[in-house]
Design an enzyme around this catalytic site. Sequence first.
Site, mmCIF file in Angstrom:
data_model
loop_
_atom_site.group_PDB
_atom_site.id
_atom_site.type_symbol
_atom_site.label_atom_id
_atom_site.label_comp_id
_atom_site.label_asym_id
_atom_site.label_seq_id
_atom_site.Cartn_x
_atom_site.Cartn_y
_atom_site.Cartn_z
ATOM 1 C CG HIS A 173 6.254 -9.416 -0.617
ATOM 2 N ND1 HIS A 173 4.721 -9.625 0.875
ATOM 3 C CD2 HIS A 173 7.106 -9.546 -0.824
ATOM 4 C CE1 HIS A 173 5.542 -10.785 0.916
ATOM 5 N NE2 HIS A 173 6.536 -11.205 0.488
ATOM 6 C CG ASN B 103 0.010 -10.578 14.029
ATOM 7 O OD1 ASN B 103 -0.453 -9.462 13.250
ATOM 8 N ND2 ASN B 103 -0.366 -11.331 13.923
ATOM 9 C CB CYS C 262 0.976 0.275 -22.159
ATOM 10 S SG CYS C 262 2.206 1.316 -22.972
ATOM 11 C CG ASP D 184 -0.237 -0.529 2.479
ATOM 12 O OD1 ASP D 184 1.078 -0.016 2.294
ATOM 13 O OD2 ASP D 184 -0.866 -0.885 3.341
#
Length: 670
Positions: A420, A552, A452, A403
Amino acid sequence: MTEYYGTLQKRPLEQESVAEGNGGLESGKKARGDSDVFAARSPENEDVDVDADADVDADADADADAEEDAQKDILEETKADELDEVVDEYEEKEVSSNFNGTASDHVGITSSNTGSTALAASSADTNSGSGNGTGTMATNGTLSDRQYAPQKPEHPIKLERRSVSRKYVFPVISKEDSLNARSYLKQFGSARFLDDYLPEDLNSLYVYHMIKLLGFQIKDKELMLAIQEVVHNADNDDSLPQKNSSETKNVSDTYTATYPSPSFEDPLEKKHAVRLIKDLQKAMNKVLSTRIRLTNFHTIDDFVAKLKTAKKIIVLTGAGISTSLGIPDFRSSEGFYSKLGDLGLNDPQDVFSLEVFTEDPSVFYNIAHMVLPPENMYSPLHSFIKMIQDKDKLLRNYTQNIDNLESYAGVEPEKMVQCHGSFATASCVTCHWKIQGERIFPNIRNLQLPICPYCYSKRLEFFKTKTDEELADGEDDDMDDHHGRSVPKSFGVLKPDITFFGEALPSKFHRLIREDVLQCDLLICIGTSLKVAPVSEIVNMIPAHVPQVLINKDPVKHAEFDLSLLGLCDDVAALVAQKCGWDIPHDNWNKLKNKVFDSEEVERGVYKVHPLNESPAELEAEEEKHLPLQQSTAALTPPVSLSADSPGRSSSSSPQPPTQTDIANNQTST
């Protein structure tokens, strides 16, 4: 240990170990030299002719060969047991009353009453032992730079035996004894570990005690029953140990220290002894292949103290640090992958497969809006990382997130490795033309393929755009072969520069990680389940003496974190910042700064963190109530490629021609 194993191989098999019935009985007798064959060579029978003598010798050789084969069979066929790790079930030692200073000044021996730690006043080479012959963890220096070395045992393990029953008694194993033994094995290797912990003469019960000392319990019921037959176990406890050495020294008339006699009368059958050896090998391999938790670092205060002194912190982050902004994580029960079940994919991870994207990019672009990051937003946790950077403590932030929110929070590019990739840029899969990622965000939100401009006209030749009426008539709009050439559907499609499955990680990751792990003095893993290699292997690359902390929502059981803080990442970051006396540079800090948090220790080194008077269950329910629309499964639409034959197929997969302004802007940006 090697001598014991060699002696064990020469030891005659027990009757039960060879075979059942008379044949097994005879084999056992022959192995011990008391069979009728050898009796025939008594003095009264000296007139036996040479041929008969030769026959007897041949029979004896055959029996010896059969015995040797049987020995090999039992050694080769015996398999190691499944082992349960029980080190956390061992009792902790009490802090000795002769320690000077407060508990926070010391490390090594843990108080079971307060959870604080204390350091033995001896140096690393002082031989202070317990009933297991193990010492405590010794350190030198300040809390920030101490190196923790396991103590050499004062003497090898010594089992005692009751005078009347002749049953063995194992010393009690404390958690500190077990952790010291595991650390000693990892630091000095198998050979020195066995030499220092085991006596020269031993039996199979010493091997069993070593398995227990390393923190493992055997699950095989037959083997455990055999051990209990020869061990004093008044409480019928499967763990077996009853008394420690300090208790037994005063009752020498009841217990006697014992080592096996040279005649090697092992208390267990050979098949059990062989299994125990293989179990010990397995236990040692498990220890050598895993990280050992530090005995001196397991509280929030330990973490705060280390944060203040650390200079080279690695922060490893995952999707959990962005969930407060409405961006779903991937692998939790409420995460991104669980929501993709409605799409009919064989494997939810296929949406991030390079092979699938090449064949049909619409699979990805029909769900990309769900993980599209908000622009110019970041969470308090992102700012927590920025705060560490501002204090000149951040070595590197390795993020698995795509992100790019760390950059919005102000984390410098040279301090960040996007393992990543990210949505920050996008590239044409055909000509590799690159643009800022935000320029394809409108396409992603509208479920359109971004094309593109330089490959657009060529793509039109390969893939003719069909009207809805033509699609309703069932005409094929796919032209995978043009003039005999295979053309992938991804031709000319712009792909966000995120690392798909099947793609190599950025070279920056491989270049920096080798150097960073050697400099790191504190590892903090935040919002990640550590399921994706090679990033998940970072925890195993960090030197053993470096503390590792997990922040976490859920525990990560396959890793050995010294401290786990379970809760919402923003809440944990706020609690830690409060204890450090630091301010998080975020708009919500004034609110978080005055918030009171409760930290509940559920087990050693594991805390649940939540706002005071709010249970974790209430927080989770409140969080789900305010989930944004982009996490709702109602916002999902099936990928175009999954319903190609349907007359109601969406036309969103058709290439959207860029406007002249787009092309002009694109050409200008190049």
